[in-house]
Design an enzyme around this catalytic site. Structure first.
Site, PDB file in Angstrom:
ATOM      1  N   LYS A 131     -12.825   2.058  -5.217  1.00  0.00           N
ATOM      2  CA  LYS A 131     -13.783   1.914  -4.127  1.00  0.00           C
ATOM      3  C   LYS A 131     -14.563   3.213  -3.939  1.00  0.00           C
ATOM      4  CE  LYS A 131     -13.037  -0.151  -0.201  1.00  0.00           C
ATOM      5  NZ  LYS A 131     -12.461  -0.593   1.080  1.00  0.00           N
ATOM      6  N   LYS A 183     -15.376   8.703   0.510  1.00  0.00           N
ATOM      7  CA  LYS A 183     -15.788  10.057   0.888  1.00  0.00           C
ATOM      8  C   LYS A 183     -14.823  11.101   0.332  1.00  0.00           C
ATOM      9  CE  LYS A 183     -13.236  10.631   5.218  1.00  0.00           C
ATOM     10  NZ  LYS A 183     -12.626  11.933   4.930  1.00  0.00           N
ATOM     11  N   LYS A 241      -1.462   3.877   3.770  1.00  0.00           N
ATOM     12  CA  LYS A 241      -1.845   5.197   4.277  1.00  0.00           C
ATOM     13  C   LYS A 241      -0.660   6.142   4.377  1.00  0.00           C
ATOM     14  CE  LYS A 241      -6.028   3.882   6.765  1.00  0.00           C
ATOM     15  NZ  LYS A 241      -6.762   3.878   8.037  1.00  0.00           N
TER      16      LYS A 241
END
Length: 348
Positions: A211, A214, A119
């Protein structure tokens, strides 16, 4: 060793645009656990703000997303009258215990967390302290309820191991005080993972190597839980495939990520294994299989989407569920935190 009440804890971040991957990878599993465990399901809004505001969208978006996740829980079948459903920030004991755990966990443990590296990327110096330390908050989320079991996917196994390490170190560091305050030889359980068979890894409908997310710029890459029946069917029809017919055995899916993804989605929605699906559709063209998958997806997901829309149109109801759940959660967490303060030596 101390005997602990069997209890499940799990949470979902309110990051907006819940999609099929969230549903199959987490929410359906939560529903399945209700019959066998005392369950606590949390919308972890404090975790949501560990990244830049541009990522989580700001205050209004966070409130909207928190209500949307709660609506998804209920629409999918979680019963807030029988289990605890709440948002994390309403129960201050999460943050209190996280600070104690910040002082128990070691820097070396957190430096090994792969999700932080993913991240933070190349800009680790600009990452928030919250992003670095959030595995300690995750441990507090679980252990403030002295939860014994946590449903986990592959990406969370490392964090559950850290929770176990923190619990073990706390129990060891304060062993004499735990015995004096509680009469037990351990205060926190070492939470166990619940593995409910192989997790459904749902990939993008536009690229079987990524994957479902969103953040994908194309809305056709995912099926949102709020999509209506026509949109779901259209996205399935437009999903990327290859020109070959479907194989009759799982080995034939190797090197065909889009085919493997669609077969996996069908199997998960039908509650079947991939081999069964391939026996039925092996040799068929994708046009035939996509029609069947679209029909199944609409049958399973459209009622959830409709119920989510109904629930989110009544924010007062959602907020009432979360407040009632927070009161129930606090009733469990407050005595645990009081004991932790006594064990550590805080005056209260």
């Amino acid at each position: 060793m101390a005997a602990f009440q069997q209890r499940v804890f799990s949470g979902v971040q309110p990051t907006g645009n819940l999609h099929l991957g969230n549903y199959l990878g987490a929410i359906t599993r939560f529903v399945a656990l209700q019959d066998d465990y005392d369950c606590i399901y949390c919308v972890v809004d404090m975790h949501a703000i560990t990244q830049a505001v541009s990522v989580w969208g700001g205050p209004e978006e966070l409130r909207k997303s928190t209500r949307e996740v709660t609506a998804a829980f209920i629409a999918a079948g979680i019963d807030p009258d029988k289990h605890v459903v709440f948002n994390q920030s309403q129960v201050a004991e999460h943050a209190e215990l996280a600070w104690v755990f910040n002082c128990v966990a070691r820097m070396g443990w957190l430096n090994r967390m792969t999700q932080f590296k993913e991240k933070a990327g190349k800009h680790r110096e600009n990452a928030s302290v919250g992003l670095f330390a959030y595995p300690n908050l995750m441990a507090a989320d679980i252990l403030v309820y002295r939860a014994t079991h946590v449903p986990v996917g592959e990406d969370q196994k490392q964090h559950l191991e850290l929770s176990r390490d923190i619990a073990q170190k706390f129990n060891g560091d304060f062993a004499a005080s735990i015995a004096r305050v509680t009469g037990e030889d351990a205060f926190f359980p070492l939470p166990e993972p619940i593995i409910q068979g192989p997790a459904t890894r749902v990939m993008s409908l536009r690229d079987g190597a990524k994957k479902m997310s969103k953040s994908d710029p194309s809305d056709y890459a995912r099926i949102n839980l709020t999509d209506d029946a026509d949109t779901i069917a259209q996205k399935i029809r437009k999903a990327k495939t290859d020109p070959e017919p479907l194989p009759s055995e799982a080995e034939g899916l190797e090197g065909r990520p889009e085919a493997e993804n669609l077969i996996g989605i069908y199997a998960a929605l039908a509650g079947a294994d991939r081999e069964t699906v391939l026996k039925e559709y092996g040799g068929a063209q994708f046009s035939i299989f996509k029609t069947a998958l679209a029909d199944l997806s609409v049958a399973k997901l459209a009622p959830i989407a409709a119920e989510m829309r109904r629930l989110t149109a009544d924010p007062g109801y959602i907020d009432g569920v979360l407040k009632r759940g927070a009161d129930q959660a606090r009733d469990i967490a407050a005595p645990v935190m009081h004991a932790v303060k006594d064990i550590v030596g805080f005056l209260r």
